[in-house]
Design a protein around this motif. Structure first.
Motif, mmCIF file in Angstrom:
data_model
loop_
_atom_site.group_PDB
_atom_site.id
_atom_site.type_symbol
_atom_site.label_atom_id
_atom_site.label_comp_id
_atom_site.label_asym_id
_atom_site.label_seq_id
_atom_site.Cartn_x
_atom_site.Cartn_y
_atom_site.Cartn_z
ATOM 1 N N VAL A 1 35.762 49.451 47.966
ATOM 2 C CA VAL A 1 36.124 48.039 47.794
ATOM 3 C C VAL A 1 37.462 47.877 47.086
ATOM 4 C CG1 VAL A 1 33.784 47.133 47.916
ATOM 5 C CG2 VAL A 1 34.699 47.857 45.711
ATOM 6 N N SER A 2 37.869 48.887 46.300
ATOM 7 C CA SER A 2 39.179 48.843 45.644
ATOM 8 C C SER A 2 39.508 50.237 45.118
ATOM 9 C CB SER A 2 39.196 47.820 44.506
ATOM 10 O OG SER A 2 38.361 48.226 43.449
ATOM 11 N N ALA A 3 40.705 50.356 44.604
ATOM 12 C CA ALA A 3 41.136 51.623 44.015
ATOM 13 C C ALA A 3 41.675 51.335 42.629
ATOM 14 C CB ALA A 3 42.201 52.272 44.887
ATOM 15 N N ASP A 4 41.257 52.154 41.686
ATOM 16 C CA ASP A 4 41.715 52.020 40.295
ATOM 17 C C ASP A 4 42.381 53.331 39.920
ATOM 18 O OD1 ASP A 4 42.127 51.287 37.692
ATOM 19 O OD2 ASP A 4 40.047 51.529 37.076
ATOM 20 N N GLY A 5 43.708 53.415 40.181
ATOM 21 C CA GLY A 5 44.416 54.670 39.977
ATOM 22 C C GLY A 5 43.921 55.680 40.991
ATOM 23 N N GLY A 6 43.424 56.806 40.520
ATOM 24 C CA GLY A 6 42.920 57.836 41.410
ATOM 25 C C GLY A 6 41.426 57.765 41.612
ATOM 26 N N VAL A 7 40.787 56.689 41.163
ATOM 27 C CA VAL A 7 39.340 56.528 41.287
ATOM 28 C C VAL A 7 39.066 55.401 42.271
ATOM 29 C CG1 VAL A 7 37.200 55.990 40.068
ATOM 30 C CG2 VAL A 7 38.989 57.313 38.921
ATOM 31 N N LEU A 8 38.191 55.676 43.246
ATOM 32 C CA LEU A 8 37.806 54.657 44.218
ATOM 33 C C LEU A 8 36.597 53.893 43.708
ATOM 34 C CD1 LEU A 8 38.106 56.836 47.453
ATOM 35 C CD2 LEU A 8 39.799 55.261 46.496
ATOM 36 N N VAL A 9 36.654 52.575 43.801
ATOM 37 C CA VAL A 9 35.522 51.717 43.418
ATOM 38 C C VAL A 9 34.748 51.446 44.698
ATOM 39 C CG1 VAL A 9 34.830 49.541 42.386
ATOM 40 C CG2 VAL A 9 36.868 50.719 41.544
ATOM 41 N N VAL A 10 33.433 51.754 44.676
ATOM 42 C CA VAL A 10 32.635 51.677 45.889
ATOM 43 C C VAL A 10 31.421 50.775 45.687
ATOM 44 C CG1 VAL A 10 33.351 53.965 46.691
ATOM 45 C CG2 VAL A 10 31.303 53.755 45.259
ATOM 46 N N GLU A 11 30.835 50.404 46.847
ATOM 47 C CA GLU A 11 29.561 49.663 46.858
ATOM 48 C C GLU A 11 28.678 50.316 47.902
ATOM 49 O OE1 GLU A 11 30.550 45.667 48.041
ATOM 50 O OE2 GLU A 11 30.904 46.228 50.109
ATOM 51 N N ALA A 12 27.382 50.127 47.771
ATOM 52 C CA ALA A 12 26.432 50.694 48.731
ATOM 53 C C ALA A 12 26.603 50.004 50.079
ATOM 54 C CB ALA A 12 25.013 50.533 48.227
ATOM 55 N N VAL A 13 26.402 50.777 51.154
ATOM 56 C CA VAL A 13 26.519 50.200 52.511
ATOM 57 C C VAL A 13 25.177 49.669 52.925
ATOM 58 C CG1 VAL A 13 26.984 50.736 54.930
ATOM 59 C CG2 VAL A 13 28.380 51.729 53.144
#
Length: 148
Positions: free
Chosen positions: A136-148
């Motif tokens: 859903v977004s990227a915070d630096g080198g970390v991906l922010v995710v949500e369940a599909v």
């Protein structure tokens, strides 16, 4: 000093400097040196037409450099360069919307997911290994995710 350098007419030196600065813009792009190159070429053209002393030529170059840089800055401010790919050179941003497979369970909000042939750290709700998540977004080198 070599004879060819001491016998060089000043306008040829300005024209040569202008071409070198324009070429340097290709090697070290920054959209800055090209304007100094334009000022040097214009100074060379003026010195070719009107005989000027070296100090006057330096003054003309300084004034033309200021005018060229100021004019280019104003023009670019009024006509910004836009890109068709806003996430160019932002790998994390380019992954937004992608569905990934969790390779290390997301526990306490942190885990890892497969991206291409590698793994990226992810942050999101607790999810079991092997589950699918959407970026859903990227915070630096970390991906922010949500369940599909």
């Amino acid at each position: 000093m070599p004879d060819w350098l001491t016998n060089m007419e000043p306008h040829w030196a300005w024209l040569s400097l202008g071409v070198l600065l324009a070429a340097a813009e290709i090697v070290a792009p920054g959209f800055f040196l090209i304007w100094l190159g334009v000022a040097a070429i214009a100074t060379g053209a003026i010195a070719w037409i009107v005989p000027l002393s070296i100090p006057v030529q330096l003054g003309v170059f300084a004034v033309l450099s200021f005018i060229a840089l100021y004019g280019a800055r104003r023009w670019l401010k009024a006509n910004p360069i836009t890109t068709t790919d806003p996430h160019l050179n932002q790998r994390g941003g380019r992954l937004i919307g992608e569905v990934l497979t969790v390779t290390q369970a997301i526990e306490d909000g942190r885990g890892r997911a497969k991206v291409g042939d590698g793994e990226w750290p992810v942050r999101g709700p607790d999810t079991a290994e092997g589950s699918k998540v959407r970026v859903v977004s990227a915070d630096g080198g970390v991906l922010v995710v949500e369940a599909v």
